[in-house]
Structure formats: C-alpha cells, structure tokens
Scaffold this motif. Structure first.
Motif, PDB file in Angstrom:
ATOM      1  N   VAL A  58       0.831  -1.205   0.000  1.00  0.00           N
ATOM      2  CA  VAL A  58       0.000   0.000   0.000  1.00  0.00           C
ATOM      3  C   VAL A  58       0.869   1.261   0.000  1.00  0.00           C
ATOM      4  O   VAL A  58       0.537   2.254  -0.660  1.00  0.00           O
ATOM      5  N   HIS A  62       1.187   3.892  -3.473  1.00  0.00           N
ATOM      6  CA  HIS A  62       0.940   5.330  -3.358  1.00  0.00           C
ATOM      7  C   HIS A  62       2.174   6.141  -3.759  1.00  0.00           C
ATOM      8  O   HIS A  62       2.052   7.209  -4.366  1.00  0.00           O
ATOM      9  N   CYS A  63       3.350   5.641  -3.416  1.00  0.00           N
ATOM     10  CA  CYS A  63       4.589   6.308  -3.858  1.00  0.00           C
ATOM     11  C   CYS A  63       4.739   6.220  -5.372  1.00  0.00           C
ATOM     12  O   CYS A  63       5.167   7.174  -6.026  1.00  0.00           O
ATOM     13  N   ASP A  65       2.301   5.925  -7.623  1.00  0.00           N
ATOM     14  CA  ASP A  65       1.324   6.811  -8.266  1.00  0.00           C
ATOM     15  C   ASP A  65       1.793   8.262  -8.231  1.00  0.00           C
ATOM     16  O   ASP A  65       1.609   9.006  -9.204  1.00  0.00           O
ATOM     17  N   PHE A  66       2.404   8.663  -7.131  1.00  0.00           N
ATOM     18  CA  PHE A  66       2.899  10.038  -7.015  1.00  0.00           C
ATOM     19  C   PHE A  66       4.084  10.284  -7.953  1.00  0.00           C
ATOM     20  O   PHE A  66       4.165  11.315  -8.631  1.00  0.00           O
ATOM     21  N   SER A  85       0.851  -0.923 -10.731  1.00  0.00           N
ATOM     22  CA  SER A  85       0.023  -0.278  -9.713  1.00  0.00           C
ATOM     23  C   SER A  85      -1.221  -1.105  -9.420  1.00  0.00           C
ATOM     24  O   SER A  85      -1.608  -1.287  -8.257  1.00  0.00           O
ATOM     25  N   LEU A  89      -2.258  -3.089  -5.853  1.00  0.00           N
ATOM     26  CA  LEU A  89      -3.506  -2.788  -5.149  1.00  0.00           C
ATOM     27  C   LEU A  89      -4.197  -4.050  -4.635  1.00  0.00           C
ATOM     28  O   LEU A  89      -5.268  -3.949  -4.023  1.00  0.00           O
ATOM     29  N   HIS A 166      -7.429   6.768   1.764  1.00  0.00           N
ATOM     30  CA  HIS A 166      -6.993   5.385   1.972  1.00  0.00           C
ATOM     31  C   HIS A 166      -7.717   4.707   3.117  1.00  0.00           C
ATOM     32  O   HIS A 166      -7.682   3.480   3.241  1.00  0.00           O
ATOM     33  N   TRP A 323      -0.267   7.986   4.821  1.00  0.00           N
ATOM     34  CA  TRP A 323      -0.730   9.013   3.867  1.00  0.00           C
ATOM     35  C   TRP A 323      -0.273  10.400   4.305  1.00  0.00           C
ATOM     36  O   TRP A 323       0.149  11.215   3.482  1.00  0.00           O
ATOM     37  N   LEU A 326       3.446  10.544   3.650  1.00  0.00           N
ATOM     38  CA  LEU A 326       3.691  10.734   2.218  1.00  0.00           C
ATOM     39  C   LEU A 326       3.525  12.201   1.838  1.00  0.00           C
ATOM     40  O   LEU A 326       4.314  12.743   1.048  1.00  0.00           O
ATOM     41  N   TYR A 327       2.510  12.849   2.385  1.00  0.00           N
ATOM     42  CA  TYR A 327       2.309  14.286   2.136  1.00  0.00           C
ATOM     43  C   TYR A 327       3.518  15.084   2.641  1.00  0.00           C
ATOM     44  O   TYR A 327       4.010  15.988   1.955  1.00  0.00           O
ATOM     45  N   THR A 346      10.596   6.589  -6.926  1.00  0.00           N
ATOM     46  CA  THR A 346       9.633   5.706  -6.261  1.00  0.00           C
ATOM     47  C   THR A 346      10.278   4.979  -5.099  1.00  0.00           C
ATOM     48  O   THR A 346       9.728   4.907  -3.991  1.00  0.00           O
TER      49      THR A 346
END
Length: 386
Positions: A58, A62-63, A65-66, A85, A89, A166, A323, A326-327, A346
């Motif tokens: 997970v 997310h990393c 996708d960013f 990706s 998932l 998430h 999350w 990550l922000y 990534t």
C-alpha cells in the motif's frame, strides 16, 4: 502556547507516566515495547507475512502513483506502471482476507469480549489517527472548537474525508467485524466440500458481476452477501486446510490474473472498473495465490527479526499514518522523477515513507493512542467486572 501544543504536551506527559508505572511493575516492559512480547510466538507466521506484504504494497503503490503522475497515457511506460500499480492494489484484498482468516478462524470468545477487543484495538486507534487528517485538512475549526468537533464527527461517520482516502478499507473492515462472530459459527459447521463450494460460488459470481457488464451483458443477479463480505469469507477458506488441496489450480488462476491485468490495462480504457472493482476477481485470485504460496512455505519462512517484527506489529498503524507521512515527504523533500528517474524516485520515496511511518506510528501509538485506550479501559472496567 496554543491549544494544540498544550494538548500534545499533555498526551506526552500522561503517556510517560503510564510507561514509567508499567516499567516499575515489569522490569522487561521497555524491552518488550520495542522487541515484542514472548506471546508473539503463538502468532501464525504466514499471516504475519501477509500483513507485512499488504502494508508494504500500500505504501509502494501510493509512492508509485505520485512518482509517475506525469507519464503520458497510452505509452509503454504508462502501461507498465499502471499494470504494476493495479497488481500492488491487491493490498486491499490482502488486508480484508487476512482479517477474515484471523477473525473467522480464531473467534472463540463471547460477543461482548469480541466487540470490546475490536473497539479497543482497531476502532480507537482508527479514531485517533483520523484526527491527524482532521487537523491537516484545516477546515473544521475556523468557526469554533465545538462546531469543528461536531462537523468532524459528522464527516467521520459519513466516510473518509478527502485528506484520508486510503481509510476506506478500515471502514470496510470495521463493518465486517459486526457480523464476524456469527459468520464464524456458521463457517465452522460447514463440511469441507460445502466450504469449497461456497468459495467457488463467491468467485464465480464475482466473475459474472464484473466481467459480463464489461462485455455489454449487464447482470442483475447477485449473491446475498456484498463483494467485500465475500472477500472476508474467502480469507477463512484460504486459511483452511481444504484450500491447499486445490492450491495448484488457485496458483494457476493467480498467474493468469497477472497476465490478464497487463492485457486489460493495455487494451481497455475502462481497465480500472474491471481490475479495481469491489471484490474484483483478478485481485481475489492474486490474493489467494499470495496466501497459498506463503502457507506452503510457512515452515521455511525465516522467523521475523527485530526490524521485521516491529513492522508487523505496527503494520495497522503504519497503514493509518502513511498518507500523512507521504504528504510530508512530498512537500519537504521534493522527490520527483526528473531528479532521480521513475524507479529511483519511487524507491527513495518508499523507503522514506516506510521509515518515517514506522517511527510516527510507534510514537503516536505510545502517546496518544495509549492514553485514549487507557482512558477507555478505565471507563469500561466497572461495566466489565459486573
């Protein structure tokens, strides 16, 4: 000093008092706090690996996708990234299947004890971590403290806010816990052949529900259980000995699902509706394969060391907090594909988010979550002693 800073200091002071008291009662308390308790020897090793893989996937997805947000749609690189990706998932399916395997197979306690334990260990930490995203959103306390709390509670009851997309999977898991004790009793009274038949029916109807509409043949015929309830029940099935009898077939479906995911991503503009639907068959078969591979290798899997054991024990909290981390990484470190390449950005983001999430989860668990859980236990103790 503001109210938030005062609240943080209060949590730190109270949690320090709790830790000091426990250390005085048990000289090995601090050691167990970092390395885990000896009671962990009774844990199911392959399910620990499933939980760890799901948590790592997970964060990685997310990393990814960013880091790859700027790729041109339809290129080979885009197809490869979107395929990877989609495969990663499977983490959501693994979380729910893992919960089904643990709860439905091991549930022997009374209803009151079951709900108390889940509320204490799952719902309360979820509430505490949710408050992080409430504060980060900066949209609730502009018109007063009490109004902000009421708005936040209302939005929390409605589902995950934009700042915490998430967390939808936690809402699903919490809702599944409501009927879990009853499902557990029902499943234990099924014969092996009936349990296998139930699993086949769940998978068959998920295939019909997802693939027939994609071919222009809508199906208005469903089982009496929701897609995620089906995934939850399949977790029990794939932890049951009967599933190992058919493991070659399930592994074959899992390998075919990887190929199907790549082809679907490359050829279908609606690939997300097919691959990422609730209880999507490709994710179910892939999740089942991971389950059965780890079960087959359980006697040869290395026993988790201190670092891996730490990640396993805090995987739920890492899922909740990553999350926000990550922000923070995105805003503070400015990691992008132009500087490090797609793979490099990534991987670097993944390592930073994993390490910082683990540290944040540990600190938050041992301060805010600890205080809230201790308060809840004190309040409920008179009722439980009756």
């Amino acid at each position: 000093m503001g109210k938030l800073q005062m609240t943080i200091l209060a949590f730190i002071a109270i949690s320090c008092c709790i830790h000091i008291r426990r250390q005085l009662q048990d000289s090995d308390y601090i050691k167990h706090l970092f390395s885990g308790n000896d009671a962990g020897k009774s844990r199911i090793l392959y399910l620990d690996y499933v939980r760890l893989i799901a948590a790592l996937f997970v964060i990685l997805v997310h990393c990814l996708d960013f880091s790859t947000a700027g790729l041109t749609t339809g290129t080979k690189g885009w197809v490869a990234v979107q395929s990877l990706s989609s495969i990663l998932l499977v983490c959501n399916t693994l979380f729910i299947m893992n919960s089904g395997a643990l709860i439905l197979k091991g549930q022997r306690e009374g209803l009151a004890a079951f709900y108390y334990k889940r509320f204490l260990q799952v719902a309360l930490p979820f509430f505490c971590y949710y408050c992080i995203y409430i504060l980060l959103s900066c949209q609730y306390f502009n018109s007063g403290f009490m109004n902000g709390i009421l708005r936040a509670l209302k939005d929390m009851a409605a589902g995950p806010i934009d700042w915490a997309p998430h967390l939808w999977v936690i809402y699903v898991i919490l809702s599944l816990y409501i009927l879990a004790p009853f499902f557990s009793v029902l499943l234990r009274h099924l014969t092996d052949s009936m349990l296998h038949g139930l699993a086949v029916l769940i998978l068959l109807f998920r295939c019909l529900a997802v693939y027939l509409p994609a071919m222009g043949l809508p199906l208005n015929f469903e089982l009496m259980i929701s897609p995620w309830e089906g995934v939850f029940l399949l977790g029990y099935y794939f932890s049951h000995p009967i599933s190992m009898k058919y493991r070659k077939a399930w592994l074959g479906f899992g390998m075919a699902s990887i190929l199907f995911t790549i082809l679907c991503t490359a050829l279908r503009p609606d690939y997300k509706a097919i691959l990422l639907a609730e209880g999507a068959p490709a994710m179910l078969f892939l999740g089942a394969s991971i389950f059965l591979i780890l079960r087959s290798l359980e006697n040869r899997l290395p026993k988790p060391g201190m670092g891996m054991n730490f990640l396993i024990r805090h995987s739920y909290s890492i899922l909740l907090v990553h999350w926000a981390v990550l922000y923070f990484v995105r805003e503070q470190f400015h990691i992008n594909w132009l500087s490090f390449g797609t793979a490099g950005s990534t991987l670097l983001s993944f390592l930073l988010v994993l390490v910082l999430s683990a540290a944040a989860a540990f600190l938050f668990d041992q301060t805010v979550v600890l205080c809230v859980q201790t308060l809840f236990k004190r309040l409920v103790q008179p009722l439980r002693s009756r």
